[in-house]
Design a protein around this motif. Structure first.
Motif, short mmCIF file in Angstrom:
data_model
loop_
_atom_site.label_atom_id
_atom_site.label_comp_id
_atom_site.label_asym_id
_atom_site.label_seq_id
_atom_site.Cartn_x
_atom_site.Cartn_y
_atom_site.Cartn_z
N LEU A 1 0.84 -1.20 0.00
CA LEU A 1 0.00 0.00 0.00
C LEU A 1 0.88 1.26 0.00
O LEU A 1 0.60 2.22 -0.73
CB LEU A 1 -0.92 0.00 1.21
CG LEU A 1 -1.98 -1.11 1.28
CD1 LEU A 1 -2.75 -1.04 2.58
CD2 LEU A 1 -2.94 -1.02 0.09
N ARG A 2 1.94 1.23 0.80
CA ARG A 2 2.86 2.37 0.85
C ARG A 2 3.54 2.59 -0.50
O ARG A 2 3.82 3.72 -0.90
CB ARG A 2 3.92 2.15 1.92
CG ARG A 2 3.40 2.39 3.32
CD ARG A 2 4.25 3.43 4.02
NE ARG A 2 3.78 3.69 5.37
CZ ARG A 2 3.34 4.86 5.78
NH1 ARG A 2 3.27 5.87 4.93
NH2 ARG A 2 2.96 5.04 7.03
N ALA A 3 3.81 1.49 -1.20
CA ALA A 3 4.45 1.58 -2.51
C ALA A 3 3.46 1.97 -3.61
O ALA A 3 3.85 2.14 -4.76
CB ALA A 3 5.10 0.24 -2.86
N ARG A 4 2.19 2.08 -3.25
CA ARG A 4 1.13 2.43 -4.19
C ARG A 4 1.03 1.41 -5.33
O ARG A 4 0.72 1.75 -6.47
CB ARG A 4 1.36 3.83 -4.77
CG ARG A 4 1.49 4.94 -3.74
CD ARG A 4 0.21 5.11 -2.96
NE ARG A 4 0.29 6.22 -1.99
CZ ARG A 4 -0.72 6.57 -1.18
NH1 ARG A 4 -1.84 5.88 -1.21
NH2 ARG A 4 -0.59 7.56 -0.33
N ASP A 5 1.28 0.14 -4.97
CA ASP A 5 1.23 -0.95 -5.94
C ASP A 5 -0.09 -1.69 -5.78
O ASP A 5 -0.22 -2.60 -4.95
CB ASP A 5 2.41 -1.89 -5.72
CG ASP A 5 2.58 -2.91 -6.84
OD1 ASP A 5 1.57 -3.24 -7.49
OD2 ASP A 5 3.71 -3.37 -7.05
N ALA A 6 -1.08 -1.30 -6.56
CA ALA A 6 -2.43 -1.87 -6.42
C ALA A 6 -2.45 -3.36 -6.72
O ALA A 6 -3.10 -4.14 -6.02
CB ALA A 6 -3.40 -1.12 -7.32
N SER A 7 -1.75 -3.76 -7.78
CA SER A 7 -1.74 -5.17 -8.16
C SER A 7 -1.13 -6.03 -7.06
O SER A 7 -1.68 -7.08 -6.69
CB SER A 7 -0.97 -5.35 -9.47
OG SER A 7 -0.92 -6.71 -9.83
#
Length: 251
Positions: free
Chosen positions: A211-217
């Motif tokens: 979530l912190r990395a903004r990686d939705a997949s």
């Protein structure tokens, strides 16, 4: 509309026994729909507690649930006012007795997965920095309480709910709130069945990092894997060989 509720209102029948706050939240919702309009002020917490025959803490918790659903607005120092969402999604707690069945627990995880994988994907792009910081606080609290099952279970569920809220989808957040509120006993049972508190926590940390990395997949995949592991552990569980401990249900 006047601040006083008509005594004949069917929603104001005293609750015969102390129930979970979502029971009272449903009753308050009915009361609002019958007797109030958006912007009207509700009676005081003390008055509601007296009329429904419950304690003030139960009223406060029920009002918090209604506020989360958008049905009321709590203005500190002023009172509680009717919001604009009278169709807020609420459910009364089901009448469940005894220990949960294996199938019931599997059904619960299946329902959660339908909500939480999408919620994690959405939260990866929609979560605010403040929401992500709050998730870290919850994870730290969970890590400090890996040996306290009651606190750990509550904190883990708060972590999952925080992701749903951070998704920005209010229906997803409400659905998960309903599930985790109604089935607290069942969630506690799952913790006993899995008996993998450290591993469970590690997976939560990985989800938060995605979530912190903004990686939705990645966030969606990690949430799916996390709940799949719970499902697999439940499928392997033999209640006859490893029965659940008897834990009193909340009053």
């Amino acid at each position: 509309m006047a601040d006083q509720t008509p005594e004949h209102s069917p929603s104001l029948r005293p609750i015969s026994r102390i129930r979970l706050p979502n029971d009272l939240a449903e009753r308050l919702k009915q009361l609002i729909q019958l007797d109030y309009a958006p912007g009207d002020r509700l009676p005081s917490i003390a008055a509601l507690a007296r009329d429904f025959g419950v304690g003030a803490p139960t009223v406060r918790e029920a009002l918090k649930r209604l506020e989360m659903a958008g049905a009321v607005s709590i203005r500190h120092g002023s009172g509680v006012y009717v919001g604009r969402r009278s169709d807020a999604l609420l459910m009364s707690n089901p009448v469940l007795t005894g220990l949960p069945s294996k199938q019931q627990l599997l059904d619960l995880i299946e329902a959660r997965a339908a909500i939480e994988v999408l919620g994690a994907e959405r939260a990866a792009t929609a979560a605010t920095d403040a929401q992500l910081d709050q998730m870290q606080v919850l994870l730290a609290h969970a890590e400090a309480n890996l040996g306290n099952d009651e606190v750990l279970n509550q904190t883990n569920m708060a972590f999952h709910r925080s992701i749903a809220v951070a998704s920005g989808n209010t229906v997803l957040a409400q659905l998960l709130e309903v599930l985790t509120s109604l089935f607290t006993h069942e969630q506690r049972a799952i913790l006993d069945i899995q008996n993998s508190r450290a591993e469970d926590h590690r997976q939560h940390v990985e989800i938060c990092e995605a979530l912190r990395a903004r990686d939705a997949s990645m966030a969606g995949r990690l949430m799916a894997a996390h709940l799949d592991k719970v499902r697999t552990d439940l499928q392997r569980w033999d209640p006859a060989v490893h029965p659940l401990p008897v834990v009193a249900r909340p009053a």
